[in-house]
Design a protein around this motif. Sequence first.
Motif, PDB file in Angstrom:
ATOM      1  N   ALA A  41       0.739  -1.231   0.009  1.00 21.10           N
ATOM      2  CA  ALA A  41      -0.082  -0.006   0.103  1.00 21.10           C
ATOM      3  C   ALA A  41       0.912   1.176  -0.029  1.00 21.10           C
ATOM      4  O   ALA A  41       0.533   2.199  -0.657  1.00 21.10           O
ATOM      5  CB  ALA A  41      -0.783   0.144   1.402  1.00 21.10           C
ATOM      6  N   GLN A  42       2.001   1.102   0.796  1.00 23.02           N
ATOM      7  CA  GLN A  42       2.811   2.560   0.760  1.00 23.02           C
ATOM      8  C   GLN A  42       3.563   2.926  -0.447  1.00 23.02           C
ATOM      9  O   GLN A  42       3.729   3.884  -0.751  1.00 23.02           O
ATOM     10  CB  GLN A  42       4.002   2.165   2.060  1.00 23.02           C
ATOM     11  N   PHE A  43       4.115   1.632  -1.010  1.00 26.01           N
ATOM     12  CA  PHE A  43       4.665   2.108  -2.494  1.00 26.01           C
ATOM     13  C   PHE A  43       3.710   2.507  -3.406  1.00 26.01           C
ATOM     14  O   PHE A  43       4.018   3.125  -4.349  1.00 26.01           O
ATOM     15  CB  PHE A  43       5.348   0.624  -2.851  1.00 26.01           C
ATOM     16  N   ARG A  44       2.455   1.916  -3.268  1.00 21.51           N
ATOM     17  CA  ARG A  44       1.428   2.390  -4.135  1.00 21.51           C
ATOM     18  C   ARG A  44       1.186   4.015  -4.205  1.00 21.51           C
ATOM     19  O   ARG A  44       1.132   4.681  -5.008  1.00 21.51           O
ATOM     20  CB  ARG A  44       0.002   1.733  -4.058  1.00 21.51           C
ATOM     21  N   GLU A  45       1.193   4.398  -2.674  1.00 19.56           N
ATOM     22  CA  GLU A  45       0.987   5.593  -2.413  1.00 19.56           C
ATOM     23  C   GLU A  45       2.379   6.593  -2.950  1.00 19.56           C
ATOM     24  O   GLU A  45       2.013   7.660  -3.561  1.00 19.56           O
ATOM     25  CB  GLU A  45       0.772   5.750  -1.026  1.00 19.56           C
ATOM     26  N   VAL A  97       6.990  -8.185  -4.445  1.00 19.03           N
ATOM     27  CA  VAL A  97       8.201  -8.289  -5.196  1.00 19.03           C
ATOM     28  C   VAL A  97       7.894  -7.789  -6.615  1.00 19.03           C
ATOM     29  O   VAL A  97       8.747  -7.100  -7.030  1.00 19.03           O
ATOM     30  CB  VAL A  97       8.622  -9.803  -5.142  1.00 19.03           C
ATOM     31  N   ALA A  98       7.166  -8.203  -7.042  1.00 17.75           N
ATOM     32  CA  ALA A  98       6.607  -7.798  -8.494  1.00 17.75           C
ATOM     33  C   ALA A  98       6.546  -6.385  -8.723  1.00 17.75           C
ATOM     34  O   ALA A  98       6.900  -5.815  -9.727  1.00 17.75           O
ATOM     35  CB  ALA A  98       5.489  -8.730  -9.336  1.00 17.75           C
ATOM     36  N   ALA A  99       5.761  -5.686  -7.767  1.00 10.66           N
ATOM     37  CA  ALA A  99       5.474  -4.243  -7.556  1.00 10.66           C
ATOM     38  C   ALA A  99       6.882  -3.569  -7.606  1.00 10.66           C
ATOM     39  O   ALA A  99       7.039  -2.630  -8.141  1.00 10.66           O
ATOM     40  CB  ALA A  99       4.633  -4.060  -6.608  1.00 10.66           C
ATOM     41  N   LEU A 100       7.651  -3.838  -6.800  1.00 14.15           N
ATOM     42  CA  LEU A 100       9.043  -3.460  -6.468  1.00 14.15           C
ATOM     43  C   LEU A 100       9.750  -3.663  -7.692  1.00 14.15           C
ATOM     44  O   LEU A 100      10.485  -2.735  -8.009  1.00 14.15           O
ATOM     45  CB  LEU A 100       9.704  -4.060  -5.360  1.00 14.15           C
TER      46      LEU A 100
END
Length: 351
Positions: A41-45, A97-100
């Motif tokens: 959630a934080q990475f999305r923000e 991991v895929a999002a990072l």
Amino acid sequence: MVVGFAEGVAFEQRGALGIVILDRPKALNALTLDMIRAMRAQFREWEGTADVTRIAITGRGGRAFCAGGDVRRIYDAAQAGQTNTMFEIWRGEYDLVAALARCSKPIVSLIDGIVMGGGVGISIHGPYRVASETYAFAMPEVGIGFIPDVGTTSLLPRLPGRRGTYLALTGNKIGPGDALTLGLATHAARSEDFPAIVEDLAGGGHIAPILTSYAVPPPPGGPVVREGALIDACFSAGDVRGILAKLDAVPSSEFAADTARIIRSRSPTSLSLAFEQMRRGIDLTVQEAIQIEYRLVTHIMRGHDFYEGVRAVLVDKDHRPNWQPATLEEVDPVAILAAFEEAQEAEPSFG
């Protein structure tokens, strides 16, 4: 400024820098489902926040950056018949991991201590990976009846020579010297300088010169550097049994003998799956690798060796797993290839 918190992980913003702080030091900062969801959630923000231009990931405690996912929790969920919870953890970790791996903002991983399994997944796919003097990398999954995952199906085969296959089939730890030589780490710095690196990154300047300004001379290479030619020669065999035969044939080499002994202690099924991963992975993107890894997870979770491996290493701690099948000769090669095939049921997408 603290911008978020979940049990085991905190998030701060300092100037241009978003900071992830893993904070389960007694558990070696192992990832729980709550931590995974909070990070996602934080990475999305932060992806949508213009004033955050870069992200740093670090861990508290000194002993470990992150020792991986909480496999004991997965084991306990399975034993309790909580199949949905078990797969929620896998899906959550792989989605993170895929999002990072596709994050549009550069990630700087400040790695102090142990980095294994899921800890590799959340640190390795960004462009900057800073190793402290206590850095210790491993993907030890074959020792608990599992496989190298979190995108390493794609990563490990791309390492020089056959070093990735060596790491996948042994699960051995390597230090900062080997990691820098292989490209697993991009910089070396003293752990005592990590807070200053964070402050300089927060100022918004170019990342590479900041990291270079704190760089220390690379430490000497370890066994992967010293024994690189032997590794490449032996691990070029066409299957795991061939690798063992080559290792056994090396005269008067303690390294070769120890390596063969370690491989023989691992799950034969896991070794066979991991070798096939290394064979296929060089042609895969990180997202494609994660998709295949999840497919393998669904196969492994229906089997025996993962639960037996976790029991032997983390529950009873007798370190005497009873693998089924017990030998490489007994592993069905057709079943190994079938595990890579698309499942009949719908699969989650990690692209």
